[in-house]
Design a protein around this motif. Sequence first.
Motif, PDB file in Angstrom:
ATOM      1  N   GLY A  43       0.903  -1.663   0.085  1.00 45.54           N
ATOM      2  CA  GLY A  43      -0.104  -0.099  -0.329  1.00 45.54           C
ATOM      3  C   GLY A  43       0.782   1.457   0.333  1.00 45.54           C
ATOM      4  N   GLN A  57       3.393   3.777  -1.677  1.00 46.74           N
ATOM      5  CA  GLN A  57       3.545   4.032  -3.591  1.00 46.74           C
ATOM      6  C   GLN A  57       4.590   5.669  -3.723  1.00 46.74           C
ATOM      7  OE1 GLN A  57      -0.545   4.414  -6.108  1.00 46.74           O
ATOM      8  NE2 GLN A  57      -1.296   2.914  -5.026  1.00 46.74           N
ATOM      9  N   ARG A  93      -3.162  -1.126 -14.248  1.00 47.25           N
ATOM     10  CA  ARG A  93      -2.880  -0.825 -12.823  1.00 47.25           C
ATOM     11  C   ARG A  93      -2.371  -1.871 -12.137  1.00 47.25           C
ATOM     12  NH1 ARG A  93      -9.202  -0.851 -10.776  1.00 47.25           N
ATOM     13  NH2 ARG A  93      -7.121  -0.624  -8.864  1.00 47.25           N
ATOM     14  N   ARG A  94      -1.836  -1.585 -11.315  1.00 48.48           N
ATOM     15  CA  ARG A  94      -1.205  -1.941 -10.051  1.00 48.48           C
ATOM     16  C   ARG A  94       0.253  -2.591 -10.644  1.00 48.48           C
ATOM     17  NH1 ARG A  94      -2.384  -0.294  -6.000  1.00 48.48           N
ATOM     18  NH2 ARG A  94      -1.278  -1.249  -4.795  1.00 48.48           N
ATOM     19  N   SER A 119       3.161   4.951 -10.314  1.00 48.67           N
ATOM     20  CA  SER A 119       3.189   5.803  -8.986  1.00 48.67           C
ATOM     21  C   SER A 119       3.974   5.620  -8.745  1.00 48.67           C
ATOM     22  CB  SER A 119       2.048   5.098  -8.072  1.00 48.67           C
ATOM     23  OG  SER A 119       0.144   5.979  -8.940  1.00 48.67           O
ATOM     24  N   SER A 152      -4.890  11.044  -8.062  1.00 55.76           N
ATOM     25  CA  SER A 152      -5.328   9.965  -7.602  1.00 55.76           C
ATOM     26  C   SER A 152      -7.137  10.423  -6.987  1.00 55.76           C
ATOM     27  CB  SER A 152      -4.428   9.240  -7.440  1.00 55.76           C
ATOM     28  OG  SER A 152      -4.088   9.288  -6.687  1.00 55.76           O
TER      29      SER A 152
END
Length: 150
Positions: free
Chosen positions: A12, A14, A50-51, A55, A95
């Motif tokens: 979690g 980033q 995504r993921r 970021s 975001s």
Amino acid sequence: METQEIRKYPVGIQTFDKIREGNYVYIDKTKYIVKMMKNGSQYLFLSRPRRFGKSLFVSTLKAYFEGRKELFDGLAIADYEKEWVKHPVLHFDMSTAKHMDERGLLSELNLKLQEYEKIYGREEGAENPNQRLQYLVMRACEQTGLKVVL
């Protein structure tokens, strides 16, 4: 017998500085910054699902262009970079604007622009976000004498 410290996974998290300062496990991707710098591209488009670490990589670039040398000790880029110039960085994390309508998005962008306008100033005649951003880049460059990273 000496015990080895067990490092935590950054679930979690980033942001590069939090991972490095918190001594979390970090897979070194800074060689890609070196490759990008040697390539000399003016723009970089990160197209990944995504993921997949976009970021985190942008956060790493931010720390690099801010000249935060201490965060890069022991990483690939530490062998490449010798000057560590602190560039003005305008980082817009959008975001926080997920699932917004046009009005909400403009409001969020306005708040982000205001943060940098406190630092570099605001042009009175600049009304829309494009004009304000253009002015911010010009002012940051004028004030620091360095290229601006956006």
